[in-house]
Design a protein around this motif. Structure first.
Motif, short mmCIF file in Angstrom:
data_model
loop_
_atom_site.label_atom_id
_atom_site.label_comp_id
_atom_site.label_asym_id
_atom_site.label_seq_id
_atom_site.Cartn_x
_atom_site.Cartn_y
_atom_site.Cartn_z
N ASN A 35 -13.86 -14.02 1.90
CA ASN A 35 -13.36 -15.10 2.74
C ASN A 35 -13.29 -14.67 4.20
O ASN A 35 -13.68 -15.42 5.10
CB ASN A 35 -11.99 -15.60 2.25
CG ASN A 35 -12.09 -16.28 0.91
OD1 ASN A 35 -13.11 -16.85 0.56
ND2 ASN A 35 -11.01 -16.20 0.14
N GLY A 36 -12.79 -13.48 4.44
CA GLY A 36 -12.74 -12.95 5.81
C GLY A 36 -14.13 -12.77 6.39
O GLY A 36 -14.35 -13.05 7.57
N LEU A 37 -15.06 -12.32 5.56
CA LEU A 37 -16.43 -12.14 6.01
C LEU A 37 -17.03 -13.48 6.43
O LEU A 37 -17.62 -13.60 7.50
CB LEU A 37 -17.28 -11.50 4.90
CG LEU A 37 -18.78 -11.39 5.16
CD1 LEU A 37 -19.06 -10.52 6.37
CD2 LEU A 37 -19.49 -10.88 3.92
N HIS A 38 -16.86 -14.49 5.60
CA HIS A 38 -17.44 -15.80 5.90
C HIS A 38 -16.79 -16.41 7.15
O HIS A 38 -17.47 -17.05 7.95
CB HIS A 38 -17.31 -16.73 4.70
CG HIS A 38 -18.41 -16.52 3.72
ND1 HIS A 38 -19.18 -17.53 3.22
CD2 HIS A 38 -18.88 -15.38 3.15
CE1 HIS A 38 -20.08 -17.04 2.38
NE2 HIS A 38 -19.91 -15.74 2.32
N GLN A 39 -15.50 -16.19 7.32
CA GLN A 39 -14.83 -16.70 8.51
C GLN A 39 -15.37 -16.00 9.76
O GLN A 39 -15.60 -16.65 10.79
CB GLN A 39 -13.32 -16.53 8.40
CG GLN A 39 -12.59 -17.32 9.47
CD GLN A 39 -11.10 -17.34 9.23
OE1 GLN A 39 -10.39 -16.58 9.87
NE2 GLN A 39 -10.65 -18.18 8.33
N LYS A 40 -15.61 -14.71 9.68
CA LYS A 40 -16.17 -13.97 10.82
C LYS A 40 -17.58 -14.45 11.12
O LYS A 40 -17.93 -14.67 12.30
CB LYS A 40 -16.18 -12.46 10.53
CG LYS A 40 -16.64 -11.62 11.68
CD LYS A 40 -15.74 -11.81 12.89
CE LYS A 40 -16.09 -10.85 14.01
NZ LYS A 40 -15.18 -10.98 15.14
N ILE A 41 -18.39 -14.64 10.10
CA ILE A 41 -19.75 -15.15 10.30
C ILE A 41 -19.67 -16.54 10.95
O ILE A 41 -20.39 -16.84 11.90
CB ILE A 41 -20.53 -15.22 8.97
CG1 ILE A 41 -20.79 -13.82 8.42
CG2 ILE A 41 -21.84 -15.97 9.16
CD1 ILE A 41 -21.31 -13.80 6.99
N GLY A 42 -18.79 -17.39 10.43
CA GLY A 42 -18.63 -18.73 10.97
C GLY A 42 -18.25 -18.72 12.44
O GLY A 42 -18.81 -19.46 13.25
N ARG A 43 -17.30 -17.86 12.80
CA ARG A 43 -16.89 -17.75 14.21
C ARG A 43 -18.05 -17.29 15.10
O ARG A 43 -18.25 -17.80 16.19
CB ARG A 43 -15.72 -16.79 14.36
CG ARG A 43 -14.39 -17.39 14.01
CD ARG A 43 -13.27 -16.40 14.33
NE ARG A 43 -11.99 -16.95 14.01
CZ ARG A 43 -11.27 -17.72 14.82
NH1 ARG A 43 -11.74 -18.03 16.01
NH2 ARG A 43 -10.10 -18.18 14.45
N LEU A 44 -18.82 -16.31 14.60
CA LEU A 44 -19.97 -15.83 15.38
C LEU A 44 -21.00 -16.94 15.58
O LEU A 44 -21.56 -17.09 16.67
CB LEU A 44 -20.61 -14.62 14.69
CG LEU A 44 -19.79 -13.34 14.73
CD1 LEU A 44 -20.40 -12.28 13.79
CD2 LEU A 44 -19.68 -12.80 16.15
N VAL A 45 -21.23 -17.72 14.54
CA VAL A 45 -22.18 -18.84 14.63
C VAL A 45 -21.68 -19.86 15.64
O VAL A 45 -22.41 -20.30 16.53
CB VAL A 45 -22.39 -19.49 13.24
CG1 VAL A 45 -23.09 -20.84 13.35
CG2 VAL A 45 -23.18 -18.55 12.32
#
Length: 146
Positions: A35-45
């Motif tokens: 979940n943290g990984l996906h949130q970080k990816i989402g923020r970068l996007v």
């Protein structure tokens, strides 16, 4: 490094935070704090200054847990239009790009009523389309009848 294609993005690689287990000749990848990984990816996007790619558009929609149909309704387009964006068959309009980014940021920070206003617009348009207009001629002038 591990290419994390399961995210739907072809350019995401993990240096660590994962383990690979082999069972009966098959490989199984386990991601720490997915979940943290996906949130970080989402923020970068979302924070990227480049227009969203079709992969990024789909990633954000999936992270928002929205179907193509629901997103299409919110954006006032057809479900097929969303599908074309995600397949790279149509260019994503800048307004749609910005709206999706805003929806995503709202979902992780709850500081913007973007989805409320998009839903309001979608519902308003649906109500207007469903509304019957009844007219009658009164003394050579057309009038709305109740």
């Amino acid at each position: 490094m591990y290419q994390y294609i399961e995210s739907g993005l072809s350019n995401v690689y993990l240096k660590n935070g994962y383990s690979i287990d082999r069972v009966d000749g098959d490989e199984f990848v386990s991601i720490d704090d997915i979940n943290g990984l996906h949130q970080k990816i989402g923020r970068l996007v979302v924070e990227s200054k480049k227009p969203l790619s079709h992969e990024q558009f789909k990633f954000l929609r999936v992270e928002l847990n929205l179907s193509q149909r629901v997103l299409a309704t919110r954006f006032g387009v057809s479900e097929q239009t969303i599908a074309r964006y995600e397949k790279g068959q149509s260019e994503i309009p800048r307004t749609t790009d910005a709206a999706l980014r805003s929806l995503y940021m709202e979902s992780i920070s709850n500081n913007s009523p973007v989805s409320y206003f998009l839903d309001l617009l979608a519902n308003s348009e649906a109500e207007q389309a469903a509304q019957q207009i009844l007219l009658e001629e009164v003394e050579k002038l057309w009038e709305v009848t109740a």
